[in-house]
Design a protein around this motif. Structure first.
Motif, PDB file in Angstrom:
ATOM      1  N   ILE A 262      47.796 -12.194 -11.795  1.00 37.13           N
ATOM      2  CA  ILE A 262      47.689 -10.749 -11.701  1.00 37.13           C
ATOM      3  C   ILE A 262      47.149 -10.330 -10.340  1.00 37.13           C
ATOM      4  N   GLY A 263      46.371 -11.186  -9.678  1.00 41.44           N
ATOM      5  CA  GLY A 263      45.867 -10.847  -8.354  1.00 41.44           C
ATOM      6  C   GLY A 263      46.993 -10.696  -7.345  1.00 41.44           C
ATOM      7  N   LYS A 264      47.964 -11.604  -7.386  1.00 41.86           N
ATOM      8  CA  LYS A 264      49.124 -11.507  -6.496  1.00 41.86           C
ATOM      9  C   LYS A 264      49.963 -10.286  -6.841  1.00 41.86           C
ATOM     10  N   THR A 265      50.153 -10.011  -8.125  1.00 37.75           N
ATOM     11  CA  THR A 265      50.915  -8.840  -8.543  1.00 37.75           C
ATOM     12  C   THR A 265      50.232  -7.552  -8.090  1.00 37.75           C
ATOM     13  N   SER A 268      50.700  -7.127  -4.358  1.00 38.59           N
ATOM     14  CA  SER A 268      52.076  -6.753  -4.055  1.00 38.59           C
ATOM     15  C   SER A 268      52.308  -5.273  -4.334  1.00 38.59           C
ATOM     16  N   GLU A 269      51.746  -4.767  -5.430  1.00 38.06           N
ATOM     17  CA  GLU A 269      51.928  -3.358  -5.759  1.00 38.06           C
ATOM     18  C   GLU A 269      51.221  -2.462  -4.746  1.00 38.06           C
ATOM     19  N   PHE A 270      50.048  -2.864  -4.292  1.00 33.07           N
ATOM     20  CA  PHE A 270      49.296  -2.048  -3.349  1.00 33.07           C
ATOM     21  C   PHE A 270      49.946  -2.028  -1.965  1.00 33.07           C
ATOM     22  N   PHE A 271      50.284  -3.215  -1.424  1.00 35.24           N
ATOM     23  CA  PHE A 271      50.639  -3.313  -0.014  1.00 35.24           C
ATOM     24  C   PHE A 271      52.144  -3.449   0.230  1.00 35.24           C
ATOM     25  N   ASN A 272      52.874  -4.055  -0.681  1.00 38.60           N
ATOM     26  CA  ASN A 272      54.322  -4.160  -0.493  1.00 38.60           C
ATOM     27  C   ASN A 272      55.055  -2.935  -1.036  1.00 38.60           C
ATOM     28  N   ASN A 273      54.769  -2.595  -2.298  1.00 40.88           N
ATOM     29  CA  ASN A 273      55.438  -1.456  -2.910  1.00 40.88           C
ATOM     30  C   ASN A 273      54.731  -0.127  -2.642  1.00 40.88           C
ATOM     31  N   PRO A 277      49.271   4.255  -7.883  1.00 41.93           N
ATOM     32  CA  PRO A 277      48.971   4.572  -9.292  1.00 41.93           C
ATOM     33  C   PRO A 277      49.197   3.403 -10.239  1.00 41.93           C
ATOM     34  N   VAL A 278      50.332   2.706 -10.106  1.00 43.35           N
ATOM     35  CA  VAL A 278      50.597   1.571 -10.985  1.00 43.35           C
ATOM     36  C   VAL A 278      49.600   0.447 -10.718  1.00 43.35           C
TER      37      VAL A 278
END
Length: 308
Positions: A262-265, A268-273, A277-278
């Protein structure tokens, strides 16, 4: 009324209240306030802007606006987590990896702590220093060092090849095994230290009494040492399991593309996508997964202590 008849809470001085209030103030500033900020972002909607979200509700408008329905809470981000299998798989994989790593750390750390507690008094400070010695080096550097050890042409494979134990290099890096090795190595002191504190306070006369009564050493260990060291075991396991669930650096550097945590996910949501909010909703759920079991466990322990 005599002071001895005054209830204890009424007799607390200003210094006592300050002593109690400082930890709560610390938690309020550095835990509760950031959590509320993240929780507020999780109720927002993603947007192409700076910051990349549009608040669904604004506390600046007052609570009356919320009650009147002018501003509304949005739980769309939390519903999205239930619809996309990536997130619950990440949570499940993180809990499994953290649980296995905690078990491995306990199996390795218990003999170390037990040996330290049973060593001569003059040798214990040196052993304790050796346990905390890795903290003198940057965590990131220590994880990077394992890359040089575990890669195909690394030190471990060269040693095994030179000893003739293997005929070709082992693929360890970029696997879950490397993640287990990294977590166990990095968090081992967090388990050894509280466990050592429990074992050092153990009354040796209990073991002597068991031996005098004809109890074998191994049975005395399971009947006396292990139960009395359970507070240290539980504290150490919590100190390993909780940060391991949300670990990012170790799975990112030592794990492969198939390593799902979950740390990688979350990263990824914060900095890649750039979906704040998600990713905030992911962080809130992760915190609840970690905090709720701890609170329930503490309540159970308190009830047991009250009954006893």
């Amino acid at each position: 009324m005599d002071e001895e008849h005054i209830p204890a809470p009424a007799r607390r001085t200003l210094g006592g209240w300050l002593l109690i209030g400082v930890p709560y103030l610390w938690l309020l500033i550095f835990f509760l306030a950031p959590f509320l900020i993240v929780f507020k972002i999780s109720l927002s909607q993603v947007a192409i802007a700076i910051p990349p979200y549009t608040p669904t509700f604004d506390l600046g408008e007052g609570w009356q606006a919320i009650w009147d329905g002018v501003t509304e809470f949005s739980v769309e981000n939390y519903l999205w987590l239930t619809e996309d299998a990536l997130y619950w798989k990440s949570y499940l994989s993180s809990v499994i990896i953290a649980g296995i790593s905690t078990l491995l750390t306990l199996l390795i750390g218990y003999p170390i702590a037990y040996g330290m507690a049973r060593s001569p008094q003059s040798l214990r400070p040196t052993l304790l220093m050796l346990v905390i010695l890795p903290f003198w080096t940057s965590f990131l550097i220590r994880v990077y060092a394992w890359i040089g050890i575990l890669k195909n042409e690394g030190l471990l494979n060269q040693l095994l090849l030179s000893l003739g134990l293997i005929s070709e290099p082992l693929t360890i890096l970029n696997t879950n095994i490397a993640v287990y090795i990294g977590i166990v190595y990095s968090y081992l002191p967090f388990l050894v230290l509280p466990l050592y504190a429990s074992l050092e306070r153990l009354d040796g006369s209990l073991l002597e009494a068991a031996e005098d009564l004809g109890c074998p050493p191994w049975k005395a260990f399971w009947k006396i040492t292990v139960p009395l060291s359970l507070p240290g075991v539980i504290a150490g396991c919590f100190l390993v399991f909780i940060p391991a669930v949300g670990e990012f650096v170790i799975p990112d550097l030592l794990g492969g593309s198939d390593t799902l945590m979950i740390g990688k996910t979350l990263w990824s949501e914060f900095f890649n996508n750039r979906d704040w909010p998600v990713s905030s909703a992911v962080a809130v759920i992760l915190l609840l997964i970690l905090v709720i079991p701890i609170v329930l466990f503490q309540n159970q322990q308190q009830k047991m202590s009250e009954n006893n």
